[in-house]
Design a protein around this motif. Sequence first.
Motif: not given
Length: 105
Positions: A7, A23, A5, A102, A55-57, A62, A27
């Motif tokens: 983002a 991102i 992913t 994303s 922002v945490r992945m 996300c 994150g």
Amino acid sequence: MAGLTVAWLVVAAGPYKGQDFRIPPGGARIGRLDTCAVCIPGGRDSGVSKEHAEVRMASGQCVIVDLGSANGTFVNDERITERVLQDGDRVRLGLVDLVFKSLVL
């Protein structure tokens, strides 16, 4: 099989319209501090806290988390403390409007 992913956030309005912030896979903190991966220009006038949100992945998703900001974090005009982001969501931090984008590769 899930892919990678990718983002990013894009400034939707104002003098920085069109500026985008990638991102990273781990994150990113969002705020006024230049140590934030997503450093929002405009100083205190923007209504963005020094460390406003993150922002945490994880697992291909996300998640945006408010870090106790003074003016709140909004996703699609709803104040949140934590929310999974979807492509096209509008994120507002203080007076700054962003669009979350994303792509799964």
